[in-house]
Design an enzyme around this catalytic site. Structure first.
Site, PDB file in Angstrom:
ATOM      1  N   ASN A 183      30.485   3.819  21.645  1.00 32.67           N
ATOM      2  CA  ASN A 183      29.545   4.929  21.555  1.00 32.67           C
ATOM      3  C   ASN A 183      29.219   5.513  22.916  1.00 32.67           C
ATOM      4  OD1 ASN A 183      28.753   5.084  18.657  1.00 32.67           O
ATOM      5  ND2 ASN A 183      28.162   2.961  18.993  1.00 32.67           N
ATOM      6  N   LYS A 197      37.021   2.032  27.228  1.00 29.65           N
ATOM      7  CA  LYS A 197      37.624   1.090  28.169  1.00 29.65           C
ATOM      8  C   LYS A 197      39.058   0.809  27.749  1.00 29.65           C
ATOM      9  CE  LYS A 197      34.356  -1.901  27.375  1.00 29.65           C
ATOM     10  NZ  LYS A 197      33.514  -3.124  27.414  1.00 29.65           N
ATOM     11  N   TYR A 239      32.890 -11.149   3.936  1.00 29.81           N
ATOM     12  CA  TYR A 239      32.134  -9.898   4.049  1.00 29.81           C
ATOM     13  C   TYR A 239      32.571  -8.969   2.927  1.00 29.81           C
ATOM     14  CZ  TYR A 239      29.467  -6.555   6.953  1.00 29.81           C
ATOM     15  OH  TYR A 239      28.539  -5.678   7.459  1.00 29.81           O
ATOM     16  N   GLY A 273      32.336  -2.582  11.431  1.00 28.73           N
ATOM     17  CA  GLY A 273      32.654  -1.930  12.692  1.00 28.73           C
ATOM     18  C   GLY A 273      33.853  -2.557  13.381  1.00 28.73           C
ATOM     19  N   ASP A 292      34.469  -2.749  16.511  1.00 22.91           N
ATOM     20  CA  ASP A 292      34.063  -3.578  17.632  1.00 22.91           C
ATOM     21  C   ASP A 292      33.662  -4.978  17.164  1.00 22.91           C
ATOM     22  OD1 ASP A 292      31.934  -2.409  16.267  1.00 22.91           O
ATOM     23  OD2 ASP A 292      30.673  -2.189  18.046  1.00 22.91           O
ATOM     24  N   ASP A 307      27.029  -9.033  20.702  1.00 20.75           N
ATOM     25  CA  ASP A 307      27.561  -7.916  21.483  1.00 20.75           C
ATOM     26  C   ASP A 307      26.402  -6.965  21.760  1.00 20.75           C
ATOM     27  OD1 ASP A 307      28.942  -5.857  22.643  1.00 20.75           O
ATOM     28  OD2 ASP A 307      30.412  -5.624  21.033  1.00 20.75           O
TER      29      ASP A 307
END
Length: 264
Positions: A15, A19, A94, A101, A103, A136
């Protein structure tokens, strides 16, 4: 020493910042580069300079410009987008993996390549990894739990430090817009310090509280930290942890390696 085809490029588009890094087998080589939407030439230079032939990217924001994907694919590069169709190196209970997400997927995968921190120094890893809580700390703070059988059990999403401070200013009439700073003591002695204690140390207490509650169910639980505010957490936590600044990138490389191995 690997050949050029062993060089992987991994790209994490978050967001706040994007990188990229190059891995040779499982080892990151060179520095992590941070770049903006106008600086994709920097990423392309990594492809050229390292003879990269395998690329993976994850994004919680924008996708890489088609110009660069077309160039890499026309140069015989494999370009993968992290998504629910890729086989992951862990199982999951899940219920909405399609909306999990990218990430979060990457940090869980990255955690699996880290030796246990509970074994004595120099002891080889011979058994299954312990359960792990991966935090995170970025724009949002994500908490993800994987057990010792490499099953992802789910996690939490919470506002990040700057989001908490900005929200208290935005959604009230008089609370000031207060930038992060190092809060000292247990409670605030002014409005600004009270906001910092709540907004910043609140993340610390949330992390500690969740870890200690989960530890009752998973006595060998390890806490892994990553993300832009991980260093702040590391300086304030009162529970054991290990710090892994590039866990998303390492996880992407783990997923790409898993894909290449399964396809070969």
């Amino acid at each position: 020493m690997g050949t050029a085809t062993n060089h992987h490029l991994v790209i994490d588009i978050g967001n706040t910042v994007a990188k990229a890094a190059v891995f040779l087998d499982k080892v990151m080589i060179g520095p992590v580069i941070r770049f903006s939407d106008q600086e994709w030439e920097e990423v392309d230079r990594l492809v050229t300079n390292h003879g990269v032939k395998k690329i993976i990217y994850s994004t919680v924001a924008n996708v890489p410009p088609a110009k660069w994907i077309d160039k890499w694919e026309s140069g015989q590069c494999l370009v993968l987008a992290l998504g629910p169709d890729l086989v992951l190196p862990f199982s999951s209970v899940y219920t909405t993996m399609e909306t999990l997400g990218q990430d979060r997927i990457a940090v869980v995968a990255g955690s699996m390549a880290i030796p246990t921190t509970s074994a004595p120094c120099g002891t080889p890893q011979t058994s299954a990894l312990p359960a792990r809580l991966i935090v995170d700390a970025g724009t949002c703070v994500t908490f993800d739990l994987i057990d010792g059988s490499a099953t992802y059990l789910g996690g939490n999403i919470s506002p990040g430090i700057r989001m908490r401070l900005q929200a208290m200013h935005t959604f009230t009439a008089r609370l000031p817009d207060t930038p992060p700073a190092d809060p000292s003591g247990r409670v605030g002695w002014s409005t600004a310090s009270a906001l910092r204690h709540g907004g910043q140390l609140g993340v610390v207490y949330e992390t500690e509280g969740l870890f200690l509650r989960l530890q009752k169910q998973y006595p060998d639980l390890e806490l892994l930290l990553t993300g832009g505010d991980a260093n702040f957490l590391a300086g304030k936590l009162s529970v054991p942890f290990s710090l892994h600044p590039n866990l998303v990138l390492s996880g992407l490389n783990q997923i790409l390696s898993n894909y290449v191995q399964n396809e070969s």
